[in-house]
Design a protein around this motif. Structure first.
Motif, PDB file in Angstrom:
ATOM      1  N   ALA A   7       5.475 -23.685  94.116  1.00 40.01           N
ATOM      2  CA  ALA A   7       5.243 -24.781  95.287  1.00 40.01           C
ATOM      3  C   ALA A   7       3.895 -24.265  96.144  1.00 40.01           C
ATOM      4  CB  ALA A   7       6.183 -25.449  96.239  1.00 40.01           C
ATOM      5  N   ALA A   8       3.911 -22.944  96.436  1.00 42.70           N
ATOM      6  CA  ALA A   8       2.987 -22.212  97.461  1.00 42.70           C
ATOM      7  C   ALA A   8       1.480 -22.260  96.924  1.00 42.70           C
ATOM      8  CB  ALA A   8       3.337 -20.945  97.749  1.00 42.70           C
ATOM      9  N   PRO A   9       0.749 -22.924  97.375  1.00 46.95           N
ATOM     10  CA  PRO A   9      -0.756 -22.883  97.004  1.00 46.95           C
ATOM     11  C   PRO A   9      -1.552 -21.731  97.210  1.00 46.95           C
ATOM     12  CG  PRO A   9      -0.559 -24.265  98.814  1.00 46.95           C
ATOM     13  CD  PRO A   9       0.765 -23.687  98.776  1.00 46.95           C
ATOM     14  N   THR A  10      -1.063 -20.820  98.353  1.00 52.01           N
ATOM     15  CA  THR A  10      -1.659 -19.616  98.696  1.00 52.01           C
ATOM     16  C   THR A  10      -0.646 -18.529  99.004  1.00 52.01           C
ATOM     17  OG1 THR A  10      -1.587 -20.323 101.166  1.00 52.01           O
ATOM     18  CG2 THR A  10      -3.486 -21.002  99.898  1.00 52.01           C
ATOM     19  N   ILE A  11      -1.129 -17.149  98.868  1.00 56.04           N
ATOM     20  CA  ILE A  11      -0.337 -16.164  99.260  1.00 56.04           C
ATOM     21  C   ILE A  11       0.477 -16.154 100.465  1.00 56.04           C
ATOM     22  CG2 ILE A  11      -0.213 -13.645  99.387  1.00 56.04           C
ATOM     23  CD1 ILE A  11      -0.690 -14.580  96.666  1.00 56.04           C
ATOM     24  N   PRO A  12      -0.424 -16.364 101.716  1.00 55.29           N
ATOM     25  CA  PRO A  12       0.646 -16.416 102.825  1.00 55.29           C
ATOM     26  C   PRO A  12       1.704 -17.565 102.862  1.00 55.29           C
ATOM     27  CG  PRO A  12      -1.699 -16.397 103.352  1.00 55.29           C
ATOM     28  CD  PRO A  12      -1.528 -16.732 101.812  1.00 55.29           C
ATOM     29  N   VAL A  13       1.381 -18.743 102.374  1.00 53.87           N
ATOM     30  CA  VAL A  13       2.244 -20.014 102.169  1.00 53.87           C
ATOM     31  C   VAL A  13       3.580 -19.369 101.185  1.00 53.87           C
ATOM     32  CG1 VAL A  13       2.696 -22.140 101.488  1.00 53.87           C
ATOM     33  CG2 VAL A  13       0.875 -21.628 102.666  1.00 53.87           C
ATOM     34  N   LEU A  14       3.117 -18.517 100.300  1.00 55.33           N
ATOM     35  CA  LEU A  14       4.194 -17.864  99.314  1.00 55.33           C
ATOM     36  C   LEU A  14       5.179 -16.966 100.110  1.00 55.33           C
ATOM     37  CD1 LEU A  14       5.383 -17.348  96.606  1.00 55.33           C
ATOM     38  CD2 LEU A  14       3.594 -15.706  96.265  1.00 55.33           C
ATOM     39  N   LEU A  15       4.432 -16.173 101.028  1.00 55.13           N
ATOM     40  CA  LEU A  15       5.208 -15.278 101.607  1.00 55.13           C
ATOM     41  C   LEU A  15       6.169 -16.032 102.673  1.00 55.13           C
ATOM     42  CD1 LEU A  15       2.656 -12.469 102.155  1.00 55.13           C
ATOM     43  CD2 LEU A  15       4.509 -12.551 100.411  1.00 55.13           C
ATOM     44  N   ALA A  16       5.582 -17.160 103.361  1.00 58.04           N
ATOM     45  CA  ALA A  16       6.267 -17.696 104.243  1.00 58.04           C
ATOM     46  C   ALA A  16       7.674 -18.427 103.482  1.00 58.04           C
ATOM     47  CB  ALA A  16       5.501 -18.882 104.998  1.00 58.04           C
ATOM     48  N   LEU A  53       2.250 -18.916 108.473  1.00 61.88           N
ATOM     49  CA  LEU A  53       1.327 -20.131 107.992  1.00 61.88           C
ATOM     50  C   LEU A  53       0.167 -20.148 108.850  1.00 61.88           C
ATOM     51  CD1 LEU A  53       4.257 -22.936 108.123  1.00 61.88           C
ATOM     52  CD2 LEU A  53       3.012 -22.024 106.351  1.00 61.88           C
ATOM     53  N   ALA A  54       0.393 -19.433 110.208  1.00 59.71           N
ATOM     54  CA  ALA A  54      -0.843 -19.134 110.951  1.00 59.71           C
ATOM     55  C   ALA A  54      -1.657 -18.261 110.324  1.00 59.71           C
ATOM     56  CB  ALA A  54      -0.666 -18.469 112.417  1.00 59.71           C
ATOM     57  N   VAL A  55      -1.348 -17.381 109.589  1.00 61.94           N
ATOM     58  CA  VAL A  55      -2.348 -16.436 108.732  1.00 61.94           C
ATOM     59  C   VAL A  55      -3.047 -17.081 107.645  1.00 61.94           C
ATOM     60  CG1 VAL A  55      -2.283 -14.517 107.061  1.00 61.94           C
ATOM     61  CG2 VAL A  55      -0.970 -14.308 109.276  1.00 61.94           C
ATOM     62  N   ASP A  56      -2.348 -17.981 107.093  1.00 61.49           N
ATOM     63  CA  ASP A  56      -2.920 -18.747 105.910  1.00 61.49           C
ATOM     64  C   ASP A  56      -3.837 -19.664 106.716  1.00 61.49           C
ATOM     65  OD1 ASP A  56      -2.884 -20.393 103.350  1.00 61.49           O
ATOM     66  OD2 ASP A  56      -2.516 -22.034 104.570  1.00 61.49           O
ATOM     67  N   ALA A  57      -3.681 -20.427 107.853  1.00 60.71           N
ATOM     68  CA  ALA A  57      -4.654 -21.085 108.368  1.00 60.71           C
ATOM     69  C   ALA A  57      -5.965 -20.426 108.973  1.00 60.71           C
ATOM     70  CB  ALA A  57      -4.147 -22.057 109.811  1.00 60.71           C
ATOM     71  N   ALA A  58      -5.696 -19.366 109.056  1.00 63.79           N
ATOM     72  CA  ALA A  58      -7.038 -18.556 109.565  1.00 63.79           C
ATOM     73  C   ALA A  58      -7.531 -17.831 108.387  1.00 63.79           C
ATOM     74  CB  ALA A  58      -6.381 -17.092 110.351  1.00 63.79           C
ATOM     75  N   VAL A  59      -7.195 -17.742 107.426  1.00 68.12           N
ATOM     76  CA  VAL A  59      -7.815 -17.160 106.285  1.00 68.12           C
ATOM     77  C   VAL A  59      -8.345 -18.388 105.429  1.00 68.12           C
ATOM     78  CG1 VAL A  59      -7.437 -16.391 103.793  1.00 68.12           C
ATOM     79  CG2 VAL A  59      -6.262 -15.323 105.774  1.00 68.12           C
TER      80      VAL A  59
END
Length: 163
Positions: A7-16, A53-59
């Motif tokens: 389901a996760a499209p990015t690494i930070p979302v995957l980690l979340a 999720l904040a890291v994902d948004a920042a990246v």
């Protein structure tokens, strides 16, 4: 865990998602056994999901996802805390509200529909199980059903649909 990866499209979302799943698995067993959702798991799950999720948004620069997650979590948690305070022992516990904070934050990243769907599925399945328990005589009216496993299951189903 595979569902989170798909389901996760990015690494930070995957980690979340992985952090949340790592906390959710023991919560299912604890709540089913002792009807408690301990802060030692619910609060780090929520904090970790928000931070990642904040890291994902920042990246990615896509702040609308984390804003959606924050609004979904704030609305759902406010409703759950209010229900817990108004209904007392007849309603949802505050542990459920803390669990919903991380569930709706994680799924809120995909939007309101995903967050609402997880909560709705949790209530729906818990209601069906409650009716089955009443019909078979395994529970009486007023019996307490641990809601955590149902909300977690609803979240997993919604993650699978997002994959």
């Amino acid at each position: 865990m595979t569902i989170v990866v798909l389901a996760a499209p990015t690494i930070p979302v995957l980690l979340a998602g992985l952090l949340w799943a790592g906390c959710a698995v023991p919560l299912v067993f604890i709540d089913a056994q002792v009807h408690r959702l301990p802060n030692v798991l619910t609060l780090p799950a929520a904090a970790g999901v928000f931070a990642l999720l904040a890291v994902d948004a920042a990246v990615t620069g896509q702040w609308e996802h984390v804003i959606s997650a924050a609004i979904c979590a704030a609305v759902a948690t406010t409703v759950f805390v209010s229900m817990g305070l108004v209904l007392g022992s007849r309603g949802l516990g505050l542990g459920d509200a803390k669990l919903i904070l991380s569930v709706t934050a994680l799924l809120g990243w995909w939007g309101w529909g995903a967050a609402f769907g997880a909560v709705f599925l949790g209530f729906l399945v818990a209601g069906l199980v409650g009716v089955a328990l009443l019909a078979t005589g395994r529970a009486r009216r007023g019996a307490h059903i641990p809601m955590g496993p149902f909300f977690i299951a609803g979240a997993v189903v919604m993650l699978a649909l997002m994959a």
